[in-house]
Design an enzyme around this catalytic site. Structure first.
Site, mmCIF file in Angstrom:
data_model
loop_
_atom_site.group_PDB
_atom_site.id
_atom_site.type_symbol
_atom_site.label_atom_id
_atom_site.label_comp_id
_atom_site.label_asym_id
_atom_site.label_seq_id
_atom_site.Cartn_x
_atom_site.Cartn_y
_atom_site.Cartn_z
ATOM 1 N N HIS A 1 3.630 -1.929 -4.727
ATOM 2 C CA HIS A 1 3.032 -1.491 -3.456
ATOM 3 C C HIS A 1 2.486 -0.063 -3.503
ATOM 4 O O HIS A 1 1.849 0.385 -2.548
ATOM 5 C CB HIS A 1 4.051 -1.623 -2.318
ATOM 6 C CG HIS A 1 4.233 -3.031 -1.834
ATOM 7 N ND1 HIS A 1 4.940 -3.969 -2.539
ATOM 8 C CD2 HIS A 1 3.779 -3.653 -0.720
ATOM 9 C CE1 HIS A 1 4.937 -5.114 -1.877
ATOM 10 N NE2 HIS A 1 4.233 -4.949 -0.786
ATOM 11 N N GLU B 1 3.498 -13.155 -3.027
ATOM 12 C CA GLU B 1 4.439 -12.117 -3.464
ATOM 13 C C GLU B 1 5.817 -12.698 -3.743
ATOM 14 O O GLU B 1 6.469 -12.324 -4.724
ATOM 15 C CB GLU B 1 4.518 -11.000 -2.426
ATOM 16 C CG GLU B 1 3.244 -10.148 -2.362
ATOM 17 C CD GLU B 1 3.316 -9.046 -1.324
ATOM 18 O OE1 GLU B 1 4.367 -8.937 -0.643
ATOM 19 O OE2 GLU B 1 2.335 -8.289 -1.182
#
Length: 308
Positions: free
Chosen positions: A192, A159
């Site tokens: 997310h 990420e």
């Protein structure tokens, strides 16, 4: 520095086009990252070891491709700097040790309250917490746990590489360093929201509850993304954001409500407050570029924009 264009009108048009391509490139990376999680059709829950291994392989592949995306963008945008793609993405040796230690120390300071809270609830107190943290056998068990590896190693590494290392160098020439710090986390926060799909598929909660939870998650992931983007821009290193990300994943969100109900709540609330105040005081000092040398990503900024 960016190569100058001939004629003010042509320069403005090229800058606008570059910015649109930058945004689309960031969106492409975000979609590739999230989309890679769903190439594996499975009815298994997200914490099943088999599904975790497949998804880890997918995001590692996308992360490995992210430098190529940055390289292609630099070639198209005619960006010329005296640094490699990897250096722009924060993978470099100069200032590596302070870049690994100081941002992590800053994050630990912020978590002073939760750490004190955990020590108070441990029958052996601070000594027990320290022994647990240094226990080799516990670490060996963690390394063999697929959930732990995903949360503490693969997710932070991939990420940060994609959403900080790859996106920020593309955003800086368009928005400037300061705006890039607050723009890149939006892609991170939106990425997310895919958890709604999984939770809905498993029928764990109603849609209204899922939307509220996802909204809260979007908020704190965006705020956290701004923090690690700030660390990246101030240090020019990826290692700090990765370690901070891993530590925050291990701790979770500070549980203020539990602290308010604790028998020693005044001492706990004081530690929470002190952690926050020390974090704010040390934020600029521990991220001073003096410790980290010349920051390659800053060379992408227009001279008229604010410095890193």
């Amino acid at each position: 520095m960016l190569e100058p264009e001939h004629g003010p009108k042509m320069q403005v048009e090229h800058t606008r086009t570059r910015c649109w391509v930058c945004v689309l490139s960031c969106l492409l990376l975000a979609c590739l990252y999230v989309g890679s999680l769903y190439v594996w059709r499975s009815s298994l829950p997200r914490d099943h070891p088999s599904l975790i291994k497949r998804r880890c392989a997918s995001v590692l592949l996308v992360s490995a491709l992210s430098p190529a995306v940055v390289k292609v963008w630099m070639h198209w945008a005619e960006v010329k700097v005296n640094a490699s793609v990897w250096e722009l993405m924060g993978v470099r040796l100069e200032g590596l040790v302070p870049a690994a230690v100081l941002p992590l120390l800053l994050t630990v300071v912020f978590y002073l309250g939760p750490l004190v809270h955990s020590a108070m609830d441990n029958p052996e107190g601070f000594t027990g917490e320290l022994q647990c943290a240094l226990d080799v056998q516990s670490w060996m068990l963690c390394v063999g746990d697929a959930v732990w590896l995903r949360n503490q190693v693969v997710a932070p590494l991939t990420e940060e590489l994609v959403f900080r290392g790859a996106m920020l160098p593309m955003l800086v020439p368009c928005t400037g360093p300061t705006a890039a710090i607050f723009t890149a986390p939006l892609f991170f926060g939106v990425a997310h929201l895919h958890h709604i799909i999984e939770q809905r598929r498993l029928h764990q909660d109603s849609m209204s509850v899922l939307l509220v939870v996802s909204g809260i998650q979007f908020l704190y992931t965006t705020v956290f993304g701004a923090f690690t983007s700030f660390i990246f821009m101030r240090t020019g290193h990826l290692v700090g954001p990765v370690l901070c990300h891993s530590f925050c994943n291990s701790q979770g969100l500070p549980d203020i409500s539990s602290a308010l109900q604790h028998p020693q709540r005044f001492a706990l609330l004081f530690s929470y407050l002190m952690g926050l105040l020390m974090f704010l005081v040390l934020l600029s000092m521990l991220t001073d570029p003096f410790f980290y040398g010349a920051i390659p990503v800053c060379s992408l900024a227009d001279p008229s924009m604010s410095a890193c």
